[in-house]
Design a protein around this motif. Sequence first.
Motif, PDB file in Angstrom:
ATOM      1  N   ASP A 130      -5.901 -13.765 -11.149  1.00  0.00           N
ATOM      2  CA  ASP A 130      -5.558 -13.766  -9.727  1.00  0.00           C
ATOM      3  C   ASP A 130      -5.917 -15.099  -9.076  1.00  0.00           C
ATOM      4  N   GLN A 179       0.809  -1.219   0.000  1.00  0.00           N
ATOM      5  CA  GLN A 179       0.000   0.000   0.000  1.00  0.00           C
ATOM      6  C   GLN A 179       0.844   1.271   0.000  1.00  0.00           C
ATOM      7  N   SER A 210     -12.478 -10.897  -6.261  1.00  0.00           N
ATOM      8  CA  SER A 210     -13.132  -9.606  -6.034  1.00  0.00           C
ATOM      9  C   SER A 210     -12.145  -8.441  -6.014  1.00  0.00           C
ATOM     10  N   LEU A 211     -10.850  -8.717  -5.902  1.00  0.00           N
ATOM     11  CA  LEU A 211      -9.874  -7.627  -5.856  1.00  0.00           C
ATOM     12  C   LEU A 211      -9.795  -6.893  -7.190  1.00  0.00           C
ATOM     13  N   ASN A 212      -9.603  -7.641  -8.278  1.00  0.00           N
ATOM     14  CA  ASN A 212      -9.453  -7.026  -9.598  1.00  0.00           C
ATOM     15  C   ASN A 212     -10.452  -7.561 -10.622  1.00  0.00           C
ATOM     16  N   ASN A 213     -11.343  -8.447 -10.182  1.00  0.00           N
ATOM     17  CA  ASN A 213     -12.339  -9.044 -11.082  1.00  0.00           C
ATOM     18  C   ASN A 213     -11.679  -9.722 -12.286  1.00  0.00           C
ATOM     19  N   THR A 214     -10.634 -10.460 -12.025  1.00  0.00           N
ATOM     20  CA  THR A 214      -9.940 -11.184 -13.084  1.00  0.00           C
ATOM     21  C   THR A 214      -9.625 -12.591 -12.609  1.00  0.00           C
ATOM     22  N   SER A 215      -9.763 -13.540 -13.523  1.00  0.00           N
ATOM     23  CA  SER A 215      -9.505 -14.939 -13.167  1.00  0.00           C
ATOM     24  C   SER A 215      -8.012 -15.226 -13.022  1.00  0.00           C
TER      25      SER A 215
END
Length: 217
Positions: free
Chosen positions: A128, A55, A121-126
């Motif tokens: 990850d 962060q 749910s973090l980046n809406n990509t499979s």
Amino acid sequence: MPSREDWKRMVGPILRGTALGSALGILPGGGAMLLTLGIPSNPVMALMIGALIIQGIQPGPAVMTQQPALFWGLIASMWIGNFFLILLNLPLVGMWAKMLTIPYHILFPGIMVFCSIGVFSLNNTSFDVYLMALFGVLGYVFAKLKCEPAPMLLGFILGPMMEQNLRRSLTLSRGDPLIFLQSPISATMLIIALIALLLVLLPTFRKTREEAFVDED
């Protein structure tokens, strides 16, 4: 469910343990080392420092002045967390105990589903999710090889910090490694580290030597 008599016997120890745990928990320890020195004292703290670095927050002496909201928010969260633990644990202690009886073949798929949902749910990509699965396989391989995750995790977090400060020290000393022995504190820490390393390695050497003598006999 606990009876009324059980509650009467439990309330005192629960409140006493909560008060003592809260008081001892705020004493300087792993959390203080993490926030003030940026040094994780255990794998959990290493995960926390990794999350902070991701962060853009560098734990260290300046975190209290540069990130006061983070620092005091963390302190407040400890007290709030203890309060809600009391509210959740007292009435739901029976349910938490029953969760231990859930068969592993049922519990494991549920954990995987929630982990996948959280990662996706973090980046809406499979991607990850696949990456999480890859690291899960690597973790399984390391577990089978009896590789402890804690040292690797601590090394992953502390390694870049150690390299950065090593380069800084060598730059100040113009490449002279004896700079690490000029300070009494630094020399003492190096001696302690060497002794700790020897204490870990000596039993291994002794066991190997004994096995060699047994084979010769």
